[in-house]
Design a protein around this motif. Sequence first.
Motif: not given
Length: 245
Positions: A52, A177, A180-181, A183-185, A190
Amino acid sequence: MKLAIAFWNILIKDFRTYYLKPPNISWGLMFPLAWTGMFFIKSGKGMESISSILPGVIALSILFGTTSLLAVTVTFEKKNRSFERLLLAPIPLELLMLAKTGGAIMFGVVNAFVPVVMAAFLVEMNQVNWSMFLPAVVLISVASTFLGLFIAVAVSEVFEAQTFSNFFRFPMIFLCGLFFPISALPVFLKPLAYALPLTYGTDMLHGAIHGGNILPFFLDLSILAAFCIGLFMVSLYNIRRRWIV
């Protein structure tokens, strides 16, 4: 043939003259190595945890290595007026700058395998899709190198280039990214993340290592290639405008 000889001689000269300069050793080699060890120790020895974070560590190693090289090779030669002699050489500017950046691209590719080798001592690497991994590494190296060229052309001192580089590099650590992804921003960050080339390179690495990519591989590849071309063309324009009278 003469153009090929000129290209090779410029490339070899940069290898011999600049690649062991202190900024390259500290930012290009030691910094990525230290980050790799830090993240691997923190993550433990599980395959899931290593895979990861491995794409982010690889992208980070490439980014810091390539941009540090260009800060030295281009900025130092411009300051000492030796770059002006290269501009007088009877070769196209495009070929000259590809020669100046070719070594940094190769350095970035080599840097990418430092985390891979370290990870191989901890976990099995059989799951890596190398046919996706290698193009991703090469394009990230090219994009990061041309970003470094863009920065180096805009300044006149090596320390200014390193400082200006950090203006791009450190936000990328959190926005692209790497660890951490996206999508978490927050929603307002984004669009900025998708405006950065490293986002697409990291996404390709996620897909190659553990299949966690967001966008299709060839879309990432195409967008990152467009970034490479755009950064190179803008850098050439700035060189002609600033340095060629």
